[in-house]
Design a protein around this motif. Structure first.
Motif, mmCIF file in Angstrom:
data_model
loop_
_atom_site.group_PDB
_atom_site.id
_atom_site.type_symbol
_atom_site.label_atom_id
_atom_site.label_comp_id
_atom_site.label_asym_id
_atom_site.label_seq_id
_atom_site.Cartn_x
_atom_site.Cartn_y
_atom_site.Cartn_z
ATOM 1 N N SER A 1 -3.872 16.563 7.873
ATOM 2 C CA SER A 1 -3.095 16.969 7.056
ATOM 3 C C SER A 1 -2.408 15.823 6.716
ATOM 4 O O SER A 1 -2.023 14.768 7.515
ATOM 5 C CB SER A 1 -1.975 17.938 7.896
ATOM 6 O OG SER A 1 -0.823 18.363 6.900
ATOM 7 N N TRP A 2 -1.707 16.080 5.258
ATOM 8 C CA TRP A 2 -0.780 14.831 4.962
ATOM 9 C C TRP A 2 0.613 15.172 4.996
ATOM 10 O O TRP A 2 1.448 14.203 5.065
ATOM 11 C CB TRP A 2 -1.075 14.560 3.493
ATOM 12 C CG TRP A 2 -2.360 14.339 2.672
ATOM 13 C CD1 TRP A 2 -3.276 14.937 2.203
ATOM 14 C CD2 TRP A 2 -3.043 13.150 2.909
ATOM 15 N NE1 TRP A 2 -4.479 14.333 1.887
ATOM 16 C CE2 TRP A 2 -4.473 13.161 2.366
ATOM 17 C CE3 TRP A 2 -2.973 11.893 3.593
ATOM 18 C CZ2 TRP A 2 -5.336 12.110 2.428
ATOM 19 C CZ3 TRP A 2 -3.774 10.933 3.844
ATOM 20 C CH2 TRP A 2 -5.169 10.977 3.043
ATOM 21 N N PHE A 3 0.632 16.506 5.550
ATOM 22 C CA PHE A 3 2.429 16.794 5.780
ATOM 23 C C PHE A 3 2.275 17.804 6.576
ATOM 24 O O PHE A 3 2.170 18.948 6.302
ATOM 25 C CB PHE A 3 2.921 17.122 4.397
ATOM 26 C CG PHE A 3 4.352 17.476 4.576
ATOM 27 C CD1 PHE A 3 5.197 16.560 4.506
ATOM 28 C CD2 PHE A 3 4.787 18.906 4.370
ATOM 29 C CE1 PHE A 3 6.470 16.772 4.535
ATOM 30 C CE2 PHE A 3 6.063 19.169 4.421
ATOM 31 C CZ PHE A 3 7.206 18.150 4.217
ATOM 32 N N ASP A 4 2.613 17.545 7.864
ATOM 33 C CA ASP A 4 2.745 18.543 8.814
ATOM 34 C C ASP A 4 3.730 17.856 9.919
ATOM 35 O O ASP A 4 3.131 17.523 10.987
ATOM 36 C CB ASP A 4 1.309 18.756 9.774
ATOM 37 C CG ASP A 4 1.579 20.079 10.343
ATOM 38 O OD1 ASP A 4 2.707 20.371 10.820
ATOM 39 O OD2 ASP A 4 0.576 20.795 10.741
ATOM 40 N N PRO A 5 4.799 17.799 9.672
ATOM 41 C CA PRO A 5 5.905 16.994 10.762
ATOM 42 C C PRO A 5 5.979 17.582 12.120
ATOM 43 O O PRO A 5 5.928 16.718 13.138
ATOM 44 C CB PRO A 5 7.310 17.398 9.890
ATOM 45 C CG PRO A 5 7.050 17.333 8.699
ATOM 46 C CD PRO A 5 5.686 18.151 8.374
ATOM 47 N N PRO A 6 5.977 18.855 12.322
ATOM 48 C CA PRO A 6 5.801 19.410 13.762
ATOM 49 C C PRO A 6 4.604 18.842 14.419
ATOM 50 O O PRO A 6 4.536 18.520 15.627
ATOM 51 C CB PRO A 6 5.927 20.732 13.617
ATOM 52 C CG PRO A 6 6.664 21.099 12.572
ATOM 53 C CD PRO A 6 6.069 20.082 11.315
ATOM 54 N N LYS A 7 3.434 19.031 13.864
ATOM 55 C CA LYS A 7 2.056 18.526 14.537
ATOM 56 C C LYS A 7 2.161 17.156 14.825
ATOM 57 O O LYS A 7 1.630 16.458 15.824
ATOM 58 C CB LYS A 7 0.985 18.949 13.651
ATOM 59 C CG LYS A 7 -0.268 18.797 14.441
ATOM 60 C CD LYS A 7 -1.513 19.354 13.313
ATOM 61 C CE LYS A 7 -2.674 19.196 14.226
ATOM 62 N NZ LYS A 7 -3.973 19.382 13.253
ATOM 63 N N ALA A 8 2.653 16.270 13.484
ATOM 64 C CA ALA A 8 2.879 14.803 13.881
ATOM 65 C C ALA A 8 3.453 14.424 14.953
ATOM 66 O O ALA A 8 3.327 13.554 15.648
ATOM 67 C CB ALA A 8 3.399 14.122 12.477
ATOM 68 N N GLN A 9 4.808 15.066 15.084
ATOM 69 C CA GLN A 9 5.613 14.774 16.208
ATOM 70 C C GLN A 9 4.735 14.934 17.741
ATOM 71 O O GLN A 9 4.925 14.323 18.598
ATOM 72 C CB GLN A 9 6.823 15.693 16.202
ATOM 73 C CG GLN A 9 7.753 14.980 14.900
ATOM 74 C CD GLN A 9 9.317 15.619 15.040
ATOM 75 O OE1 GLN A 9 9.373 16.521 15.612
ATOM 76 N NE2 GLN A 9 10.126 14.890 14.434
ATOM 77 N N GLU A 10 4.277 16.252 17.802
ATOM 78 C CA GLU A 10 3.450 16.633 18.896
ATOM 79 C C GLU A 10 2.345 15.644 19.074
ATOM 80 O O GLU A 10 1.861 15.213 20.348
ATOM 81 C CB GLU A 10 2.970 18.097 18.650
ATOM 82 C CG GLU A 10 2.010 18.693 19.659
ATOM 83 C CD GLU A 10 1.410 19.772 19.374
ATOM 84 O OE1 GLU A 10 0.331 20.326 19.869
ATOM 85 O OE2 GLU A 10 1.995 20.721 18.479
ATOM 86 N N SER A 11 1.606 15.097 18.083
ATOM 87 C CA SER A 11 0.488 14.219 18.277
ATOM 88 C C SER A 11 1.283 12.954 18.742
ATOM 89 O O SER A 11 0.463 12.294 19.981
ATOM 90 C CB SER A 11 -0.135 13.938 17.137
ATOM 91 O OG SER A 11 -0.704 15.302 16.415
#
Length: 357
Positions: free
Chosen positions: A189-199
């Motif tokens: 994804s280019w834009f998935d803030p919650p998943k980015a933080q989780e990662s």
């Protein structure tokens, strides 16, 4: 005619309606894969749009649609832009390529510039930054500050541009500390803030004490790193304000000159479908906000490597290079060419995570 900056929401995209324009105005549509904010990839692209307006004034009219997912929505918006008056279209995501080239073949009277892709036509150019150059430099910084010898990457998609940046980053690390392991979480994804933080938190749990936010279009990873006291490197805009204590560096790309030149070529009728690679040589890429915590010895190495790239004397992907499986990809002294970079699908030794199939 007074200039207007036109913003269309995705919700309204199915009925995109452009205003009437003077016949002598160049109409340019921009399609962005994420919201236009103060920082991020779409913000960098939008800065190029604003540069066009500044350069040409009332001779151009620009408009954009933001947060457009790849697939049917993008195809519909691109075709509506063409049908309702656009003379030139900027496609801001790798996944817009096939729909864009299809329309370019149908509409030879229009010109297109496409981010990150590899297809070309007489009226269809692509543009890429040599971000692997700045990735190499920030990799050197990451190796300098890591104490766990583990560095994590939150990566968007496994497209060639991102793969090339991971390789450049890893090689920069190895130039300073060959014992560092690089782990990747693929977000798809280019834009998935919650998943980015989780990662990012997942990588920290695996002992990564430096996180590389690779094409995450918000400060989501950066703010988590600041909260946790972990070094973070950012791509697409300087995000120092979001991590005043723990930002190691920010990678920047400036598309202004290329966008202005492409608009001028369209006006002049001299547009050619070519691949543009912007790097240190032509001032497209840059690193900002280097942390003062980087050792003087490593900063000296970084500055030396940057100077060599500006002079066109050094390419981060120079052999001998082995991939993750121990297969030689570049012989001693061999430099990867742009065509190979545009399709690169292998990771260098030192990257633990595989490319998703």
């Amino acid at each position: 005619m007074k200039r207007r900056n036109l913003l269309f929401s995705l919700a309204a995209a199915t009925s995109l309606a452009l205003p009437a324009y003077a016949d002598d105005q160049l109409k340019i549509g921009f399609v962005y894969p994420s919201p236009v904010a103060d920082v991020g990839w779409s913000a960098e692209l939008n800065a190029g749009r604003l540069a066009i307006e500044e350069a040409f004034g009332d001779k151009v009219e620009t408009f954009f649609v933001e947060n457009v997912p790849e697939g049917p929505d993008a195809a519909r918006i691109i075709n509506q832009m063409a049908a309702q008056g656009a003379d030139m279209i900027m496609l801001g995501s790798f996944g817009y390529m096939n729909d864009g080239i299809s329309l370019a073949e149908q509409r030879p009277d229009l010109t297109f510039i496409h981010a990150s892709g590899y297809l070309l036509a007489d009226n269809f150019s692509n543009f890429q930054s040599r971000n692997y150059e700045t990735s190499y430099l920030v990799g050197m910084a990451a190796a300098d500050v890591t104490e766990t010898d583990t560095v994590g990457i939150v990566a968007a998609f496994a497209i060639p541009e991102v793969v090339g940046m991971i390789n450049g980053f890893t090689l920069g690390i190895q130039a300073v500390n060959p014992d560092v392991t690089v782990k990747v979480v693929w977000l798809n994804s280019w834009f998935d803030p919650p998943k980015a933080q989780e990662s990012a938190r997942a990588l920290m749990a695996q002992d990564a004490d430096v996180i590389y936010s690779l094409y995450q279009d918000t400060p989501s990873v950066v703010t988590v790193a600041e909260e946790e006291g972990v070094w973070v490197i950012n791509t697409s805009s300087d995000m120092k304000e979001y991590a005043p204590n723990w930002l190691l560096a920010s990678q920047i790309a400036d598309w202004s000159s290329f966008f202005v030149d492409s608009a001028q070529a369209t006006i002049d009728g001299t547009f050619k479908g070519e691949a543009f690679w912007g790097g240190y040589v032509d001032d497209t890429v840059e690193v900002k906000s280097w942390s003062s915590s980087i050792s003087p010895e490593t900063m000296a190495m970084i500055e030396e490597a940057e100077a060599a790239m500006r002079a066109g004397e050094f390419h981060p992907l120079t052999g001998p290079l082995m991939d993750q499986d121990g297969t030689e990809r570049l012989a001693d002294g061999e430099v990867i060419d742009d065509a190979a970079m545009a399709g690169i699908d292998w990771l260098v030794t030192g990257v633990e995570t595989r490319i998703p199939q």
